[in-house]
Design a protein around this motif. Structure first.
Motif, PDB file in Angstrom:
ATOM      1  N   SER A 273       0.825  -1.215   0.000  1.00 21.68           N
ATOM      2  CA  SER A 273       0.000   0.000   0.000  1.00 21.68           C
ATOM      3  C   SER A 273       0.854   1.257   0.000  1.00 21.68           C
ATOM      4  O   SER A 273       0.505   2.263  -0.631  1.00 21.68           O
ATOM      5  CB  SER A 273      -0.934   0.004   1.216  1.00 21.68           C
ATOM      6  OG  SER A 273      -1.843  -1.075   1.153  1.00 21.68           O
ATOM      7  N   GLU A 276       2.033   1.551  -3.558  1.00 22.43           N
ATOM      8  CA  GLU A 276       0.906   1.766  -4.457  1.00 22.43           C
ATOM      9  C   GLU A 276       0.383   3.192  -4.351  1.00 22.43           C
ATOM     10  O   GLU A 276       0.124   3.857  -5.372  1.00 22.43           O
ATOM     11  CB  GLU A 276      -0.215   0.779  -4.137  1.00 22.43           C
ATOM     12  CG  GLU A 276      -1.423   0.932  -5.068  1.00 22.43           C
ATOM     13  CD  GLU A 276      -2.606   0.089  -4.628  1.00 22.43           C
ATOM     14  OE1 GLU A 276      -3.289  -0.448  -5.507  1.00 22.43           O
ATOM     15  OE2 GLU A 276      -2.852  -0.005  -3.403  1.00 22.43           O
ATOM     16  N   LYS A 277       0.241   3.691  -3.122  1.00 25.30           N
ATOM     17  CA  LYS A 277      -0.265   5.057  -2.938  1.00 25.30           C
ATOM     18  C   LYS A 277       0.695   6.077  -3.530  1.00 25.30           C
ATOM     19  O   LYS A 277       0.274   7.041  -4.189  1.00 25.30           O
ATOM     20  CB  LYS A 277      -0.480   5.338  -1.452  1.00 25.30           C
ATOM     21  CG  LYS A 277      -1.091   6.711  -1.182  1.00 25.30           C
ATOM     22  CD  LYS A 277      -1.385   6.916   0.302  1.00 25.30           C
ATOM     23  CE  LYS A 277      -2.014   8.282   0.550  1.00 25.30           C
ATOM     24  NZ  LYS A 277      -2.292   8.517   1.983  1.00 25.30           N
ATOM     25  N   ASN A 280       0.344   6.003  -7.328  1.00 26.81           N
ATOM     26  CA  ASN A 280      -0.892   6.625  -7.798  1.00 26.81           C
ATOM     27  C   ASN A 280      -0.824   8.142  -7.738  1.00 26.81           C
ATOM     28  O   ASN A 280      -1.291   8.842  -8.644  1.00 26.81           O
ATOM     29  CB  ASN A 280      -2.080   6.120  -6.974  1.00 26.81           C
ATOM     30  CG  ASN A 280      -2.407   4.662  -7.259  1.00 26.81           C
ATOM     31  OD1 ASN A 280      -2.041   4.128  -8.304  1.00 26.81           O
ATOM     32  ND2 ASN A 280      -3.103   4.015  -6.326  1.00 26.81           N
TER      33      ASN A 280
END
Length: 368
Positions: A273, A276-277, A280
């Motif tokens: 996460s 991924e964050k 993004n």
């Protein structure tokens, strides 16, 4: 025609480029001063300014606009000099400093009521420095912060923006406090992090055995590029925005502590996460836009390992009168496509070179 007089104090890359840009406005007469006599003489010879002034009081006394272009400490010292000069009523004083609150506070303290101080900060630079590197289009499409205080004379702000419109920069008006917070997050703190990463590499015991700087020539080189900036300039900037930076250190330490604890706990879901964050958010950044950090216009390409191959590439580009400012053969290509990296001074030069090389059947790549 009666021309408004602009007095530029400090004729290096930024001051010289501003003077050149403002000379494009036929209603302005540009004078200048630099503490280095040879710089002032060069500015006059190169047509950067219309007239060289013998000292600050002489040039400032008849100016309609005074631009202070120096490191922050130099700007603060110059304000003390201007405080002793009889200035024209209504003169506008602006600057190019990287932090705004300390300069604003000094201006409010020492300048008389007849002078109007409005802070400014053009967000552009170059790998080169000095008056010989100055160019009129340095600020084109770059952000240019104007930092007036609440209650500032709006007519004066419009007048300053009208004069500065010759730079073709994107004007953005914010208050000094917000400015210092923004550049602290996006410019000042990243310089500290980049420099810290270089220190970390240098401290690693494997450095001497494996020649880590050579191995770091790929992605590590990219994320630490700004660590090559002028140490004196960045000492000056960080010391004058220290309170913002100290708060950012607290935030940064919390981010590092969080990911460290996730690793200690072998929490693979949270680690995923974390990346991924970040991906993004990073993927939402505007593409090919001029931001706060100095841009890098690089082109990657594949070339065969054959004699004279690099000279063929540079010959193709040179025949089109395109300047290459640096070349790097990439040995560690973990996250980079291409084996040769070419550095250009502008996006248009890079894109033109890319088209030429594609016409000669080279595979080229861009990295956002």
């Amino acid at each position: 025609m009666n021309k408004s007089k602009v007095f530029v104090i400090g004729l290096g890359l930024i001051g010289g480029s501003l003077a050149k840009a403002l000379k494009g406005n036929e209603t302005l007469y540009i004078t200048g001063f630099d503490p280095k006599k040879e710089t002032m003489e060069a500015a006059l010879d190169l047509g950067v300014i219309d007239r060289a002034e013998p000292d600050i009081p002489t040039g400032a006394s008849e100016a309609d606009l005074i631009i202070l272009s120096a490191p922050i400490s130099g700007i603060l010292d110059t304000l003390d000099v201007l405080a002793k000069v009889t200035l024209k009523p209504g003169v506008i004083i602006t600057d190019t400093g990287s932090t705004k609150r300390v300069i604003r506070d000094k201006a409010n303290q020492v300048l008389g009521s007849e002078a109007c101080y409005i802070g400014g900060h053009p967000m552009a630079g170059s790998h080169k420095s000095g008056v010989f590197a100055s160019k009129a289009d340095l600020f084109e499409n770059a952000f240019y912060f104007i930092t007036p205080e609440d209650g500032e004379d709006k007519a004066k702000i419009r007048q300053l923006e009208e004069w500065l419109s010759a730079t073709r920069a994107k004007m953005m008006t914010i208050d000094p406090e917000t400015h210092d917070q923004v550049v602290g997050i996006i410019s000042h703190f990243p310089h500290i992090v980049a420099s810290a990463l270089v220190h970390q590499l240098n401290r690693n015991p494997a450095n001497k055995e494996l020649d880590l700087p050579r191995l770091a020539a790929g992605g590590f080189r990219d994320i630490t590029r700004i660590a090559s900036s002028d140490p004196y300039l960045w000492q000056d900037i960080t010391m004058h925005n220290h309170d913002v930076l100290l708060k950012l250190f607290d935030d940064w330490e919390q981010v590092l502590h969080t990911i460290k604890q996730q690793l200690v706990q072998h929490d693979s879901t949270s680690v995923y996460s974390f990346f991924e964050k970040a991906k993004n958010i990073r993927d939402q950044f505007p593409v090919k836009k001029t931001g706060i950090l100095p841009p890098s216009f690089d082109l990657y390409l594949d070339i065969p390992d054959e004699p004279c191959e690099i000279s063929k590439v540079t010959g193709i580009i040179g025949k089109a009168n395109i300047s290459i400012i640096n070349i790097n053969v990439i040995e560690l290509r973990e996250s980079v496509s291409g084996v040769l990296r070419l550095f250009f001074q502008s996006e248009s030069a890079r894109d033109q070179a890319m088209r030429l090389l594609k016409d000669h059947h080279y595979n080229t790549y861009l990295i956002d």
